[in-house]
Design an enzyme around this catalytic site. Structure first.
Site, PDB file in Angstrom:
ATOM      1  N   GLU A  84      14.446  -9.495   5.603  1.00 51.93           N
ATOM      2  CA  GLU A  84      15.117 -10.033   5.090  1.00 51.93           C
ATOM      3  C   GLU A  84      14.334 -10.984   4.644  1.00 51.93           C
ATOM      4  OE1 GLU A  84      13.394 -10.037   7.774  1.00 51.93           O
ATOM      5  OE2 GLU A  84      11.485 -11.669   7.046  1.00 51.93           O
ATOM      6  N   LYS A  85      13.150 -10.281   3.979  1.00 55.17           N
ATOM      7  CA  LYS A  85      12.892 -11.266   2.144  1.00 55.17           C
ATOM      8  C   LYS A  85      14.102 -10.770   1.775  1.00 55.17           C
ATOM      9  CE  LYS A  85       8.314 -11.764   3.980  1.00 55.17           C
ATOM     10  NZ  LYS A  85       8.469 -10.676   5.598  1.00 55.17           N
TER      11      LYS A  85
ATOM     12  N   TYR B  90      10.276   0.163   4.493  1.00 56.46           N
ATOM     13  CA  TYR B  90      10.844  -1.460   5.216  1.00 56.46           C
ATOM     14  C   TYR B  90      11.066  -2.521   4.246  1.00 56.46           C
ATOM     15  CZ  TYR B  90       8.462  -5.011   8.214  1.00 56.46           C
ATOM     16  OH  TYR B  90       8.061  -5.851   8.336  1.00 56.46           O
TER      17      TYR B  90
ATOM     18  N   ARG C 233       0.150  -7.975  -1.285  1.00 56.47           N
ATOM     19  CA  ARG C 233       0.833  -8.793  -1.825  1.00 56.47           C
ATOM     20  C   ARG C 233      -0.503  -9.987  -2.384  1.00 56.47           C
ATOM     21  NH1 ARG C 233       3.581 -11.165   3.415  1.00 56.47           N
ATOM     22  NH2 ARG C 233       2.464 -12.179   4.205  1.00 56.47           N
TER      23      ARG C 233
ATOM     24  N   VAL D 241       7.749 -17.721  -0.748  1.00 54.42           N
ATOM     25  CA  VAL D 241       7.586 -17.984   0.334  1.00 54.42           C
ATOM     26  C   VAL D 241       6.889 -17.124   1.472  1.00 54.42           C
ATOM     27  CG1 VAL D 241       8.495 -18.415   2.335  1.00 54.42           C
ATOM     28  CG2 VAL D 241       9.861 -19.345   0.520  1.00 54.42           C
TER      29      VAL D 241
ATOM     30  N   SER E 278       4.153 -16.837   5.594  1.00 60.24           N
ATOM     31  CA  SER E 278       3.812 -17.894   6.513  1.00 60.24           C
ATOM     32  C   SER E 278       2.446 -17.130   6.851  1.00 60.24           C
ATOM     33  CB  SER E 278       5.427 -17.528   7.623  1.00 60.24           C
ATOM     34  OG  SER E 278       5.633 -15.639   7.708  1.00 60.24           O
TER      35      SER E 278
ATOM     36  N   GLU F  43       9.511  -3.176  13.883  1.00 65.52           N
ATOM     37  CA  GLU F  43       8.184  -3.636  12.849  1.00 65.52           C
ATOM     38  C   GLU F  43       7.591  -2.187  11.975  1.00 65.52           C
ATOM     39  OE1 GLU F  43       6.600  -6.524  13.770  1.00 65.52           O
ATOM     40  OE2 GLU F  43       8.866  -6.748  14.547  1.00 65.52           O
TER      41      GLU F  43
END
Ligand SMILES: *[C@@H]1O[C@H](CO)[C@@H](O)[C@H](O)[C@H]1NC(C)=O
Ligand SMILES: *[C@@H]1O[C@H](CO)[C@@H](O)[C@H](O)[C@H]1NC(C)=O
Ligand SMILES: *[C@@H]1O[C@H](CO)[C@@H](O)[C@H](O)[C@H]1NC(C)=O
Ligand SMILES: *[C@@H]1O[C@H](CO)[C@@H](O)[C@H](O)[C@H]1NC(C)=O
Length: 328
Positions: free
Chosen positions: A222-223, A219, A169, A159, A161, A104
């Site tokens: 997986e994006k 950081y 962002r 995308v 979530s 994290e």
């Protein structure tokens, strides 16, 4: 329910045969490593004290191996929420290293102060961690394939979530969307993608907004590695500064928002690039020689301790320095 309590009792023991070390010695690095006399066998015992984010794998071993473990790994999240505790009541063998594990960002790693001067090593995505476990990396590829998906019809997609209007962002998205159309998937638009649709959908986009939810050193999640690179869309990245991306990502493979004075200019650039086939293809040139590996399995991540174990052990205790790598 029987399953969760059963699973919570599963602990991981990984015994990594130090064949890598053997390999190194065989290459003429004799004397580089002094075998520990009380451990004649070449193996390193890693005990994972509790499963990250709940149990997932079925492996051998349990906490009774604590006295003989070379390393004990503690995942921060469960310590932070007090679901798990450090075994401070047990004698800590002198040679044993305690490893702080987290993927994290600092924004999502609260409750660190109580653990100052506790751990010997850090294990995280950061390049300056003692054991770096990135979300993904490049591997050389020995065959060439079609490098650009042929299915592209959408200029830019995102995308998301977990949408928070105050996230950097979200502000960038709102502003960018005034100059180019952005297709949004996820709860925000009520169009949540099934996981099997994620990569095919992104591959139909020229550009993918690879926007991290926290902006912190190194950081990169997986994006970038999975959503953009594996799907085959050019990532527009928002996260740590360009140099952090340059250090790990393929050259000329991403577009960093910080390289543009405004989202309007970014939008113009994306539009032009979409029409300029040759230049657009340049962003995929790396795919001739590299493929992306994405890490998802905690066992594999833990095994990356082994190749580093002996050289790290040669360092003196540096628990006091550990925290500076986590907190800032
Ligand atoms: C342990 O490693 C040393 C060299 O690093 C090698 O000579 C020895 O055979 C190994 N022992 C076992 C049991 O694998
Ligand atoms: C950790 O402890 C050291 C002294 O042992 C202190 O200098 C440092 O500020 C502490 N760090 C944090 C994050 O509490
Ligand atoms: C093409 O894109 C659509 C989404 O726009 C996707 O459903 C379909 O599977 C894609 N086809 C291929 C061959 O990737
Ligand atoms: C690990 O860190 C602790 C806490 O700072 C320290 O007491 C211990 O000596 C260290 N152990 C090793 C093996 O370096």
């Amino acid at each position: 329910m029987e399953l969760p309590s059963f699973c919570l009792r599963l602990f991981l023991l990984i015994i990594c045969l130090a064949f890598l070390l053997f390999f190194l010695v065989g290459k003429g690095r004799e004397g580089g490593w002094v075998p520990n006399s009380d451990r004649s066998h070449n193996k390193t015992t890693i005990l994972l004290w509790h499963w990250p984010f709940g149990p997932r794998y079925n492996l051998e071993g349990d906490r009774s191996l604590y006295p003989s473990a070379d390393l004990v790994v503690f995942h921060h999240r469960e310590l932070m929420t007090s679901q798990e505790r450090l075994p401070l009541h047990l004698h800590r063998p002198r040679h044993q290293k305690w490893v702080w594990l987290s993927l994290e960002s600092p924004d999502n790693s609260r409750y660190l102060e109580p653990f100052n001067n506790t751990f010997n090593w850090t294990m995280s995505y950061r390049r300056d961690a003692d054991i770096t476990i990135p979300y993904g990396k490049l591997l050389p590829k020995d065959y060439d394939t079609d490098i650009i998906p042929k299915n592209k019809s959408i200029l830019a997609c995102w995308v998301v979530s977990h949408y928070e209007p105050q996230h950097r962002r979200s502000l960038v998205y709102k502003s960018l969307q005034r100059s180019i159309p952005v297709e949004v998937y996820g709860r925000l638009r009520g169009s949540v993608l099934a996981s099997s649709d994620l990569l095919p959908t992104i591959s139909s986009c020229y550009f993918y907004l690879s926007f991290e939810n926290s902006i912190s050193k190194d950081y990169i999640t997986e994006k970038l590695w999975r959503n953009a690179y594996q799907a085959g869309a050019v990532p527009v990245v928002l996260g740590p500064p360009p140099d952090d991306y340059i250090a790990v990502a393929p050259p000329n493979s991403f577009i960093h928002i910080e390289d543009f004075p405004s989202t309007k200019e970014l939008g113009n650039y994306l539009r032009q690039l979409q029409l300029d086939k040759e230049r657009y293809a340049g962003y995929f040139a790396w795919r001739h020689s590299y493929q992306v590996k994405v890490y998802t399995d905690w066992r594999e991540r833990l095994c990356s301790i082994c190749p580093k174990y002996q050289s790290l052990s040669l360092h003196l205790t540096r628990a006091h320095r550990v925290w500076s790598k986590v907190v800032h």
